[in-house]
Design a protein around this motif. Structure first.
Motif, PDB file in Angstrom:
ATOM      1  N   SER A   1       0.815  -1.226   0.000  1.00  0.00           N
ATOM      2  CA  SER A   1       0.000   0.000   0.000  1.00  0.00           C
ATOM      3  C   SER A   1       0.839   1.263   0.000  1.00  0.00           C
ATOM      4  CB  SER A   1      -0.922   0.009   1.219  1.00  0.00           C
ATOM      5  OG  SER A   1      -0.165   0.047   2.422  1.00  0.00           O
ATOM      6  N   SER A   2       2.173   1.125   0.094  1.00  0.00           N
ATOM      7  CA  SER A   2       3.018   2.322   0.008  1.00  0.00           C
ATOM      8  C   SER A   2       2.845   3.021  -1.325  1.00  0.00           C
ATOM      9  CB  SER A   2       4.492   1.945   0.217  1.00  0.00           C
ATOM     10  OG  SER A   2       4.918   1.022  -0.786  1.00  0.00           O
TER      11      SER A   2
ATOM     12  N   LEU B   1       1.062   6.355  -1.269  1.00  0.00           N
ATOM     13  CA  LEU B   1       1.776   7.543  -0.812  1.00  0.00           C
ATOM     14  C   LEU B   1       2.412   8.298  -1.976  1.00  0.00           C
ATOM     15  CD1 LEU B   1       3.539   6.165   2.398  1.00  0.00           C
ATOM     16  CD2 LEU B   1       1.189   6.977   2.092  1.00  0.00           C
TER      17      LEU B   1
ATOM     18  N   TRP C   1      -1.453   5.730   7.587  1.00  0.00           N
ATOM     19  CA  TRP C   1      -1.182   4.711   6.559  1.00  0.00           C
ATOM     20  C   TRP C   1      -0.991   3.338   7.193  1.00  0.00           C
ATOM     21  CZ3 TRP C   1       4.484   3.736   5.309  1.00  0.00           C
ATOM     22  CH2 TRP C   1       4.631   2.622   4.486  1.00  0.00           C
TER      23      TRP C   1
ATOM     24  N   LEU D   1      -6.407   6.673   1.266  1.00  0.00           N
ATOM     25  CA  LEU D   1      -6.465   5.241   1.565  1.00  0.00           C
ATOM     26  C   LEU D   1      -7.877   4.704   1.369  1.00  0.00           C
ATOM     27  CD1 LEU D   1      -4.292   5.276   4.809  1.00  0.00           C
ATOM     28  CD2 LEU D   1      -3.568   4.625   2.506  1.00  0.00           C
TER      29      LEU D   1
END
Length: 586
Positions: free
Chosen positions: A35-36, A39, A58, A209
């Motif tokens: 899921s980075s 960012l 996050w 997110l």
């Protein structure tokens, strides 16, 4: 301590639950790593507080989503069917699907600006199909990624099962879980504070997110640059405007006209027949029957402009928010630049009862007339004002006009109201002229291009309605066909269509329009007003005001409907409006 020699139901269940906790823990770490990608889809916060919030929200939010997948799916399954092979296999498949959805969601967010959702499924599917056409290996890559993630799940599952005793003795996981819990509470308390104090650096992260805080229309409009960040707190009554300077309007480059016929000026003309009253379906059907060239009936054509805004949308093919800045630049629309290059004539003929002898004596009309000329009149070589069309109805005169762009504009008299008979007379004049023009076309071997539509709205109440239009154009070998175009179209499509079909240029990358004969899919179309944004998709139209209120209307019944705030649709509308600011200069 769990006894591994005992094979009773309770011991087996405890062993499976203990394994599933560690299995979920490793998936939390994997999910955080994957899921980075989110960012990098947004610009970094500008303050240290915002950066701390970004990191903590996050890791804690992704960890929470992964853990909830275990609680809602894997844990109940373990209680119901505590069979080792079944649970371990099911867990691996469940988390593989979850991680794949996370990767897909991150990709969709980076491209479209919103997460996976049912309301925008058509746009998401269309994006994937377009990517598949561009890269034939897309589905192979997706399959390979699925195999890699599934292999990871089986490896982790096997490791956690075989080393469960050792894992239970470790203490590193406690520190990780403690950090995630602290991050969870810190991020939520920070968001509560930011919400109370309108800290934009934090609030703009609400949509980054998946399944996070519900954003507001105000936050999203600011995030996408339609409000000035400095005025974030005080913008309730501020008009929409870009927070950054818009690009310079392009000048026509020879590279846009690479067609083999680009150097040859066309010998036929284009007629734009525009009326301030909406054109009815029976009228268009009548015109279709009399046409002697290919016809496109635009059943879902959109025109949301008021007064001069509508002319800007039509001639520049851009939303109204650009109007003030573009007109200050003093650069002609690309269509008129091309007409000048090829020495083609341009004429504007205005038909209105205002020009009758009686109306000119009316003080009210005389006072209004002082405001003329309107900005777009300076674009034309010739301007004519007529009380009626009687002098224009002769086929010889219509067919002998110099090649070029000829606009016949049926303007409602400012001295009459909606209930008076003069407006019916204006509509009669409109039908009479169109019939005469279509009849004259039958005598020509080389047909002209004709666009028939309304222009503008008499009031704000009609801006959310569609206004059907008709596009008539010659095809090679004088082929005559008819097609109902049910995709969303707008008056902003006119310029790129004429440039492609008439002037041998491709300018679809420099405005918000599309070439109508090649249009092959639906799209979201949007425009701005002084009070908000109007957005159209296939099934409904939505108005989002500057206080973040949504009002939706059914496209089928033209009536208000009650729906939840559709932020993905609003984001699609914002992307449409900002197309011009994201394009490279010519």
């Amino acid at each position: 301590m769990v006894s591994f020699d005992t094979k009773s139901y309770s011991k087996k269940l405890l062993h499976l639950i203990s394994w599933s906790h560690w299995f979920t823990f490793f998936n939390i770490l994997a999910a955080i790593a994957l899921s980075s990608y989110y960012l990098f889809s947004e610009s970094a916060p500008t303050t240290l507080f915002g950066q701390a919030y970004l990191v903590t929200t996050w890791v804690s939010h992704i960890a929470f989503l992964t853990f909830m997948s275990f609680v809602l799916v894997l844990f109940p399954l373990t209680l119901i069917l505590p069979h080792t092979k079944f649970i371990r296999t099911s867990g691996s498949i469940i988390f593989t699907i979850g991680l794949l959805l996370l990767v897909l969601d991150g990709f969709i967010y980076s491209r479209l600006g919103y997460h996976l959702n049912a309301s925008s499924s058509a746009q998401i599917i269309s994006l994937i199909q377009d990517l598949a056409k561009e890269n034939s290996l897309l589905y192979t890559f997706i399959g390979a990624l699925a195999i890699i993630i599934l292999s990871f799940e089986f490896i982790v599952s096997n490791y956690a099962w075989k080393h469960l005793k050792q894992l239970q003795k470790t203490i590193f996981a406690r520190f990780v879980i403690f950090a995630l819990v602290v991050s969870f509470f810190f991020s939520h308390v920070s968001h509560i504070w930011a919400d109370a104090n309108l800290d934009y650096d934090i609030l703009r992260q609400d949509t980054v997110l998946p399944l996070s805080y519900p954003a507001t229309a105000k936050t999203l409009l600011t995030k996408y640059g339609l409000f000035n960040i400095e005025d974030y707190i005080e913008r309730k009554n501020s008009p929409l405007s870009f927070s950054h300077a818009i690009p310079t309007y392009p000048t026509l480059d020879s590279g846009l006209c690479l067609n083999e016929n680009a150097d040859k000026a066309p010998t036929n003309s284009t007629f734009l027949i525009l009326t301030e009253q909406q054109v009815s379906i029976p009228q268009l059907n009548q015109f279709i029957r009399r046409a002697s060239a290919t016809t496109l009936h635009l059943t879902n054509n959109i025109d949301t402009g008021l007064n001069d805004d509508a002319w800007f949308n039509l001639l520049y093919s851009l939303p109204s928010i650009y109007q003030d800045d573009i007109l200050k630049q003093g650069i002609k629309p690309l269509l008129f630049q091309r007409l000048d290059q090829q020495a083609l004539t341009t004429s504007l003929t205005v038909i209105s009862d205002e020009f009758s002898a009686t109306a000119l004596q009316d003080d009210t009309v005389a006072d209004v007339a002082v405001k003329e000329p309107r900005w777009f009149e300076a674009l034309f070589n010739e301007k004519t004002e007529l009380e009626n069309v009687s002098s224009l109805l002769f086929a010889e005169k219509l067919n002998n006009k110099a090649p070029g762009l000829h606009i016949i504009y049926f303007k409602n008299s400012l001295a009459i109201d909606a209930k008076k008979a003069e407006k019916n007379n204006n509509q009669y004049q409109f039908e009479l002229f169109v019939d005469a023009l279509l009849l004259a076309q039958k005598q020509k071997s080389q047909k002209d291009i004709i666009w028939i539509s309304s222009i503008g709205n008499q009031s704000s109440e009609t801006r959310l309605n569609t206004k059907p239009a008709l596009f008539i154009y010659p095809q090679p070998a004088n082929k005559v066909t008819h097609k109902d175009v049910t995709f969303n179209t707008s008056n902003m499509d006119l310029q790129p269509t004429l440039m492609s079909q008439w002037l041998a240029c491709n300018v679809t990358g420099n405005n918000n329009g599309s070439d109508l004969p090649t249009l092959n899919k639906d799209r979201v179309i949007a425009n701005t007003t002084d009070k908000g944004i109007i957005i159209f998709d296939k099934d409904k139209s939505v108005f989002v005001d500057q206080n973040g209120n949504f009002q939706s209307y059914s496209r089928q019944f033209s009536s208000p409907i009650t729906v939840n705030a559709d932020f993905p649709l609003m984001i699609d509308g914002v992307h449409f409006i900002k197309l011009f600011t994201q394009q490279e200069k010519l």
